[in-house]
Design a protein around this motif. Structure first.
Motif, mmCIF file in Angstrom:
data_model
loop_
_atom_site.group_PDB
_atom_site.id
_atom_site.type_symbol
_atom_site.label_atom_id
_atom_site.label_comp_id
_atom_site.label_asym_id
_atom_site.label_seq_id
_atom_site.Cartn_x
_atom_site.Cartn_y
_atom_site.Cartn_z
ATOM 1 N N ALA A 199 29.013 53.520 25.714
ATOM 2 C CA ALA A 199 28.783 53.512 24.269
ATOM 3 C C ALA A 199 30.086 53.743 23.499
ATOM 4 O O ALA A 199 30.367 53.064 22.504
ATOM 5 C CB ALA A 199 27.752 54.579 23.912
ATOM 6 N N MET A 200 30.868 54.717 23.949
ATOM 7 C CA MET A 200 32.130 55.010 23.272
ATOM 8 C C MET A 200 33.074 53.813 23.324
ATOM 9 O O MET A 200 33.702 53.434 22.331
ATOM 10 C CB MET A 200 32.808 56.225 23.916
ATOM 11 C CG MET A 200 32.076 57.517 23.718
ATOM 12 S SD MET A 200 31.953 57.978 21.976
ATOM 13 C CE MET A 200 31.149 59.569 22.138
ATOM 14 N N ALA A 220 27.488 59.326 18.325
ATOM 15 C CA ALA A 220 27.701 59.335 19.774
ATOM 16 C C ALA A 220 28.385 60.625 20.218
ATOM 17 O O ALA A 220 28.013 61.234 21.228
ATOM 18 C CB ALA A 220 28.536 58.121 20.183
ATOM 19 N N GLY A 221 29.393 61.040 19.460
ATOM 20 C CA GLY A 221 30.068 62.292 19.790
ATOM 21 C C GLY A 221 29.139 63.483 19.679
ATOM 22 O O GLY A 221 29.179 64.398 20.512
ATOM 23 N N ALA A 222 28.289 63.483 18.649
ATOM 24 C CA ALA A 222 27.341 64.579 18.476
ATOM 25 C C ALA A 222 26.317 64.608 19.608
ATOM 26 O O ALA A 222 25.914 65.683 20.068
ATOM 27 C CB ALA A 222 26.632 64.438 17.126
ATOM 28 N N VAL A 223 25.901 63.447 20.081
ATOM 29 C CA VAL A 223 24.944 63.384 21.189
ATOM 30 C C VAL A 223 25.570 63.924 22.467
ATOM 31 O O VAL A 223 24.916 64.631 23.246
ATOM 32 C CB VAL A 223 24.455 61.936 21.398
ATOM 33 C CG1 VAL A 223 23.657 61.815 22.699
ATOM 34 C CG2 VAL A 223 23.594 61.497 20.220
ATOM 35 N N VAL A 224 26.832 63.613 22.702
ATOM 36 C CA VAL A 224 27.528 64.122 23.880
ATOM 37 C C VAL A 224 27.517 65.650 23.887
ATOM 38 O O VAL A 224 27.388 66.287 24.935
ATOM 39 C CB VAL A 224 28.973 63.593 23.927
ATOM 40 C CG1 VAL A 224 29.780 64.302 25.011
ATOM 41 C CG2 VAL A 224 28.975 62.098 24.177
ATOM 42 N N ALA A 225 27.638 66.253 22.699
ATOM 43 C CA ALA A 225 27.648 67.712 22.600
ATOM 44 C C ALA A 225 26.343 68.311 23.112
ATOM 45 O O ALA A 225 26.310 69.468 23.547
ATOM 46 C CB ALA A 225 27.886 68.134 21.154
ATOM 47 N N VAL A 260 25.235 48.213 23.002
ATOM 48 C CA VAL A 260 24.709 48.920 21.833
ATOM 49 C C VAL A 260 25.848 49.429 20.956
ATOM 50 O O VAL A 260 25.827 49.278 19.726
ATOM 51 C CB VAL A 260 23.800 50.088 22.273
ATOM 52 C CG1 VAL A 260 23.447 50.965 21.076
ATOM 53 C CG2 VAL A 260 22.537 49.558 22.924
ATOM 54 N N GLY A 261 26.856 50.031 21.587
ATOM 55 C CA GLY A 261 27.989 50.532 20.826
ATOM 56 C C GLY A 261 28.748 49.428 20.114
ATOM 57 O O GLY A 261 29.094 49.543 18.930
ATOM 58 N N GLY A 313 33.358 42.605 26.928
ATOM 59 C CA GLY A 313 33.516 44.021 27.227
ATOM 60 C C GLY A 313 32.364 44.580 28.043
ATOM 61 O O GLY A 313 32.579 45.381 28.962
ATOM 62 N N ALA A 314 31.138 44.185 27.713
ATOM 63 C CA ALA A 314 29.970 44.676 28.452
ATOM 64 C C ALA A 314 30.013 44.229 29.908
ATOM 65 O O ALA A 314 29.729 45.012 30.828
ATOM 66 C CB ALA A 314 28.684 44.186 27.783
ATOM 67 N N ILE A 315 30.381 42.964 30.123
ATOM 68 C CA ILE A 315 30.482 42.469 31.496
ATOM 69 C C ILE A 315 31.594 43.187 32.248
ATOM 70 O O ILE A 315 31.430 43.588 33.411
ATOM 71 C CB ILE A 315 30.716 40.941 31.502
ATOM 72 C CG1 ILE A 315 29.476 40.223 30.955
ATOM 73 C CG2 ILE A 315 31.048 40.451 32.910
ATOM 74 C CD1 ILE A 315 29.667 38.731 30.773
ATOM 75 N N SER A 316 32.734 43.355 31.587
ATOM 76 C CA SER A 316 33.857 44.037 32.220
ATOM 77 C C SER A 316 33.497 45.477 32.574
ATOM 78 O O SER A 316 33.812 45.962 33.669
ATOM 79 C CB SER A 316 35.064 44.022 31.275
ATOM 80 O OG SER A 316 36.143 44.743 31.821
#
Length: 237
Positions: free
Chosen positions: A28-29, A194-199, A164-165, A63-66
């Motif tokens: 996602a990031m 995304a950063g808040a979810v990681v927390a 999604v990102g 990017g998603a495939i990579s």
């Protein structure tokens, strides 16, 4: 009074093996930062909205495939390395069971267990080859041979979460808006969330974690916007 189930006890640990959370978070990031920076770069060059959508969509797919291929290869290679080391340890246990038992006992002695007790436990464990193998691998390699992450889970998770990102900064254009700064603002909101979810998983402050990701993404966008602007000016776009 009986103890509550492990899942309900305070201090029960989350899964930190990294098989699911790591590729999801990094996917996602990476999707957010990659397409925010990409859109900022081409937008800074003064290209049309259609060109930005094309560029952003290509960046999303590529990017998603990579990411998926990279995660699959990385996890698969790591698992194969663990399997090779487990096979090596199995051969050592079959050929030199006493020496391996002494080696394991020394590890426990180094952690404070009395030598006699450590040796007794190691020798008792040696009578159960499969359990002895698991314990030796955990102690010597620091991994659980029966709990390795799935390369397919890592690949699919990376693909989906990157997509999604990367979709976030494209949404305004797909909805008919043509303002570059709106697209970057939506991407910035995605980075903060995304950063808040990681927390939630790390126990850190959600505000600090969200702001950190926002600032990192903003720095990447600013750099590519500057490059896009300079190239656009010099190239007469």
């Amino acid at each position: 009074m009986t103890d509550p189930p492990a899942a309900l006890r305070e201090g029960h640990h989350a899964d930190v093996s990294g098989g699911r959370l790591r590729p999801a978070v990094f996917g996602a990031m990476d999707g957010l930062v990659t397409n925010i920076a990409l859109i900022a770069g081409v937008g800074g060059g003064g290209v049309s909205a259609n060109s930005i959508v094309l560029t952003g969509t290509a960046g999303l797919v590529a990017g998603a495939i990579s990411m998926a291929l990279g995660e699959y290869t990385s996890v698969r290679s790591a698992n194969e390395q663990v399997a090779a080391e487990v096979a090596k340890e199995r051969r050592e246990l079959e050929r030199h069971p006493q020496a391996e038992a002494r080696e394991l006992a020394e590890v426990w002695v180094g952690r404070g267990l009395p030598r006699n007790l450590a040796m007794e436990v190691a020798e008792t464990l040696a009578r159960r080859p499969e359990e002895a193998l698991r314990v030796h691998v955990r102690e010597e390699l620091g991994v659980d041979p029966d709990d390795q992450p799935s390369p397919w889970t890592a690949a699919i998770s990376s693909f989906l979460f990157f997509s999604v990102g990367a979709l976030m900064p494209l949404l305004p254009y797909l909805l008919g808006f043509t303002n570059l700064w709106l697209a970057l603002a939506v991407g910035g909101v995605g980075l903060f969330v995304a950063g808040a979810v990681v927390a939630r998983f790390t126990g850190r402050s959600w505000l600090i974690s969200g702001l950190r990701q926002l600032l990192l993404g903003a720095a990447a966008a600013a750099a590519t916007y500057l490059v896009g602007t300079l190239i656009g000016v010099q190239g007469g776009l």
